[in-house]
Write an enzyme that holds these catalytic residues in place. Structure first.
Site, PDB file in Angstrom:
ATOM      1  N   HIS A 200      -6.935   8.339   0.070  1.00 44.68           N
ATOM      2  CA  HIS A 200      -7.229   7.606   1.301  1.00 44.68           C
ATOM      3  C   HIS A 200      -7.663   6.164   1.001  1.00 44.68           C
ATOM      4  O   HIS A 200      -7.101   5.209   1.542  1.00 44.68           O
ATOM      5  CB  HIS A 200      -8.327   8.344   2.067  1.00 44.68           C
ATOM      6  CG  HIS A 200      -8.694   7.713   3.373  1.00 44.68           C
ATOM      7  ND1 HIS A 200      -8.282   8.215   4.572  1.00 44.68           N
ATOM      8  CD2 HIS A 200      -9.462   6.625   3.663  1.00 44.68           C
ATOM      9  CE1 HIS A 200      -8.758   7.456   5.559  1.00 44.68           C
ATOM     10  NE2 HIS A 200      -9.487   6.497   5.033  1.00 44.68           N
ATOM     11  N   GLU A 201      -8.656   6.026   0.143  1.00 47.58           N
ATOM     12  CA  GLU A 201      -9.179   4.684  -0.138  1.00 47.58           C
ATOM     13  C   GLU A 201      -8.166   3.828  -0.884  1.00 47.58           C
ATOM     14  O   GLU A 201      -8.104   2.607  -0.694  1.00 47.58           O
ATOM     15  CB  GLU A 201     -10.482   4.781  -0.933  1.00 47.58           C
ATOM     16  CG  GLU A 201     -11.614   5.506  -0.202  1.00 47.58           C
ATOM     17  CD  GLU A 201     -11.921   4.940   1.170  1.00 47.58           C
ATOM     18  OE1 GLU A 201     -11.641   3.755   1.423  1.00 47.58           O
ATOM     19  OE2 GLU A 201     -12.452   5.692   2.008  1.00 47.58           O
TER      20      GLU A 201
ATOM     21  N   HIS B 249      -5.936   2.096   1.540  1.00 49.74           N
ATOM     22  CA  HIS B 249      -6.502   0.814   1.970  1.00 49.74           C
ATOM     23  C   HIS B 249      -6.328  -0.243   0.884  1.00 49.74           C
ATOM     24  O   HIS B 249      -6.005  -1.404   1.168  1.00 49.74           O
ATOM     25  CB  HIS B 249      -7.992   0.978   2.266  1.00 49.74           C
ATOM     26  CG  HIS B 249      -8.305   1.777   3.485  1.00 49.74           C
ATOM     27  ND1 HIS B 249      -7.683   1.569   4.696  1.00 49.74           N
ATOM     28  CD2 HIS B 249      -9.190   2.789   3.695  1.00 49.74           C
ATOM     29  CE1 HIS B 249      -8.164   2.406   5.593  1.00 49.74           C
ATOM     30  NE2 HIS B 249      -9.072   3.168   5.010  1.00 49.74           N
TER      31      HIS B 249
ATOM     32  N   HIS C 240      -2.818  -1.470   0.760  1.00 53.39           N
ATOM     33  CA  HIS C 240      -2.602  -2.300   1.950  1.00 53.39           C
ATOM     34  C   HIS C 240      -3.130  -3.712   1.693  1.00 53.39           C
ATOM     35  O   HIS C 240      -2.453  -4.716   1.964  1.00 53.39           O
ATOM     36  CB  HIS C 240      -3.322  -1.656   3.139  1.00 53.39           C
ATOM     37  CG  HIS C 240      -2.875  -2.142   4.476  1.00 53.39           C
ATOM     38  ND1 HIS C 240      -3.345  -1.592   5.651  1.00 53.39           N
ATOM     39  CD2 HIS C 240      -2.033  -3.123   4.856  1.00 53.39           C
ATOM     40  CE1 HIS C 240      -2.793  -2.203   6.686  1.00 53.39           C
ATOM     41  NE2 HIS C 240      -1.998  -3.154   6.224  1.00 53.39           N
TER      42      HIS C 240
END
Length: 640
Positions: free
Chosen positions: A428-429, A432, A435
């Site tokens: 998940h992290e 980010h 991104h």
């Protein structure tokens, strides 16, 4: 979660959902167990100095030492104090506007770099007083920057439309076109200088309900309950969730009732506080000539209210699937009725065997392999070159986040405990982080800070891909059921639960706007009815759940939670595209989403990437994935 910088740092989402409760825990009703891996022990570090360097992020990549940081801090203060020299000049010519925008961009870039170094240093070593001093200095410099630049937006908005139109056609200002167009879009809702100053002075009053709520929540004392051994233990706000996850159903029931009955003792104060926030939101919207607080809130991301309404409509249409899932939960838990205090009890027992961090890295890299070689190489780089802070110490901030500045590589904070859930947190992290990595490579600073509306798509896309990888490799029925349970709970706590919150939030604003009272009994009735609608006949009526609205701080965040649901649906759609299309979908996601920043409206960014959130299709398609997962779980349960 994606951590915003400086004055607007938010805790947007944890691994599964910012408002979801961890569910991968043991339960007395569980009858299945996932296959164990080789057992090892989690490392325990007392101080940061004990942690090997390869498990700590490298803040020296930002500044070699404190002296270099101090020099940039001084430079930041000088730049902030000098910026008002443009006041009264930005409307004179395109050249003057360009100079001011260039200096503003450089000022904000330096502010971000100075701040993240201080804040991240403190987050991993909060007992260090010298690091607290650095953070205090960075915060003061940030406040100074806000003060010295506060005049800029109103002055830009005062530029006549005809003149601004010529500025937007100027090639030298092309890099700022999106930024200026976004400001121009808000012009109909911009007031006179005097009114803007008045609203600015009154704005702290609008934040007061949230402050009162936080203090009230902190000060409430809960009663003692008996644990599974019959020992009296103190119930607190901090340990409530752990008791909700307890193996013993009687303990869960006692914690649930004690907690919400205690909140009910303060229900009038909680109601008055929430009503105050709703009134402030509605008053602000009216002052700025918006038809509703919902439209005023969504305008910041240029999102029409249709998106919000379609989300609620589509999820409501799919509620029979959630009801069916509750029936399955009741069957697997072996109970006559499921109560809300059973909701976080997993149907499949969590594997408590420690997973070494190196093994977690391997599983993440394998799981995200569909995103292509370039993406994989950057991920491998993040693991070995100081992007990630892995292990816990007593004075390290809890949870997980991704941060960094435009002039740094991404940074990820973990508190790795070796659970399966932790592997999903890493994915998940790093969603980010990637991104941020691609956006900063492609975009200039002014269009690099992507909004939450798209941020959570990148992170939950990674989780979806990781699930597919782990499920494909699962060897036993128990392993498969464990992963399916996890995925079903992801849908429940994100797509369904966040939409439930969004529906309640919309309703209470509409009631207040219509002149109806938001007293405690009215709030309880509305929340209870919505909760009953969502969970259906398989879940017994818990009168205590009517007070849950008093436990959710996000109701003070002004129409924030819907983004978790829309992002989850969008990422589910993109994950399916990656599986079916392969490289064309990956290239499109990388170029149109991960590299886009805020160079366009978030809805347009997602549409270019392959998801049109202005329609019901992403949610409808996500519900098909939920139904397929549910079908698979039911099939495995019924196998002899």
């Amino acid at each position: 979660m994606k951590r915003k910088l400086v004055a607007t740092i938010t805790t947007a989402t944890l691994t599964m959902s910012a408002l979801s409760v961890p569910f991968l825990t043991l339960s007395s009703h569980v009858v299945y167990a996932a296959e164990a891996v080789k057992e090892t022990r989690a490392p325990e570090y007392k101080t940061r100095a004990d942690i090997p360097a390869q498990y700590k992020w490298k803040l020296e990549d930002i500044y070699a030492d404190k002296a270099v940081w101090e020099a940039d801090l001084k430079k930041l203060e000088q730049m902030a104090n000098a910026f008002p020299r443009y006041q009264g000049k930005v409307g004179r010519s395109a050249d003057e506007l360009l100079k001011a925008l260039n200096d503003l961009s450089n000022l904000m870039r330096l502010r971000d770099k100075v701040y993240v170094y201080a804040s991240m240093g403190f987050d991993v070593n909060s007992s260090n007083s010298s690091l607290k001093e650095l953070l205090d200095k960075a915060e003061k410099a940030s406040a100074l920057t806000a003060e010295k630049t506060s005049w800029f937006t109103p002055e830009v908005l005062s530029i006549p439309r005809d003149k601004m139109k010529t500025y937007l056609e100027d090639k030298e200002l092309a890099v700022y076109k999106t930024f200026l167009e976004d400001l121009e879009r808000t012009k109909p809702h911009t007031l006179t200088k005097e009114m803007e100053e008045l609203l600015a002075r009154l704005s702290p009053l609008g934040q007061n309900p949230e402050s009162v709520y936080s203090l009230l929540s902190k000060d409430i004392k809960f009663p003692k309950i008996k644990d599974e051994k019959g020992k009296e233990v103190q119930l607190t706000r901090a340990n409530f969730i752990s008791y909700m996850e307890n193996k013993n159903r009687d303990v869960r029931k006692a914690a649930f009732r004690a907690y919400y009955q205690t909140l009910a003792g303060y229900q009038d104060t909680f109601a008055q506080t929430l009503a105050g926030k709703v009134k402030a939101n509605n008053a602000y919207a009216k002052a700025r000539k918006y038809p509703s607080a919902l439209e005023a809130s969504l305008a910041s991301n240029n999102v029409p209210t249709k998106v919000y309404d379609e989300l609620i409509k589509s999820v409501n249409k799919a509620l029979p699937l959630l009801h069916r899932y509750m029936e399955l939960k009741k069957k697997m838990l072996g109970v006559r009725d499921v109560y809300m205090y059973d909701m976080y009890t997993p149907m499949v027992e969590a594997n408590q065997t420690y997973i070494p961090y190196e093994e977690a890295q391997k599983r993440v890299l394998e799981g995200l392999a569909p995103m292509g070689d370039e993406y994989g190489k950057a991920l491998a780089h993040s693991f070995k070159d100081g992007w990630i802070d892995v292990y816990s110490t007593d004075d390290k901030r809890s949870g997980a986040y991704q941060s960094g500045a435009y002039d740094t590589h991404p940074y990820v904070l973990l508190n790795y405990q070796g659970t399966n859930d932790d592997i999903f947190t890493i994915a998940h992290e790093l969603g980010h982080a990637m991104h941020t990595y691609y956006t900063n490579k492609k975009q200039p600073y002014i269009t690099s800070n992507y909004p939450i509306f798209t941020a959570e798509v990148a992170s939950t896309l990674n989780e979806a891909l990781l699930f597919d990888s782990l499920y494909t490799k699962a060897k036993t029925k128990q392993e498969k059921m464990y992963l399916l349970n996890q995925r079903l709970e992801n849908f429940r706590t994100t797509l369904f639960r966040q939409t439930q919150f969004a529906e309640f939030e919309k309703l209470i604003h509409e009631k207040e706007q219509a002149g109806e009272s938001l007293n405690a009994e009215a709030l309880k009735k509305m929340y209870f009815n919505i909760n009953k609608k969502y969970y259906g006949p398989a879940v017994a009526d818990d009168q205590e759940i009517a007070m849950e609205w008093a436990r959710i701080p996000h109701f003070y965040y002004n129409f924030y939670v819907y983004q978790y649901a829309t992002s989850f649906a969008a990422s589910a759609a993109l994950a399916e595209q990656v599986k079916k299309e392969g490289r064309p979908a990956v290239d499109r996601i990388r170029e149109k989403l991960l590299s886009a920043g805020n160079s366009a409206a978030p809805m347009d960014v997602l549409k270019a990437a392959g998801v049109d959130v202005s329609t019901s299709k992403p949610v409808d398609d996500a519900m098909k994935v939920f139904e397929e997962t549910l079908n698979e779980m039911e099939k495995l349960v019924n196998q002899k």
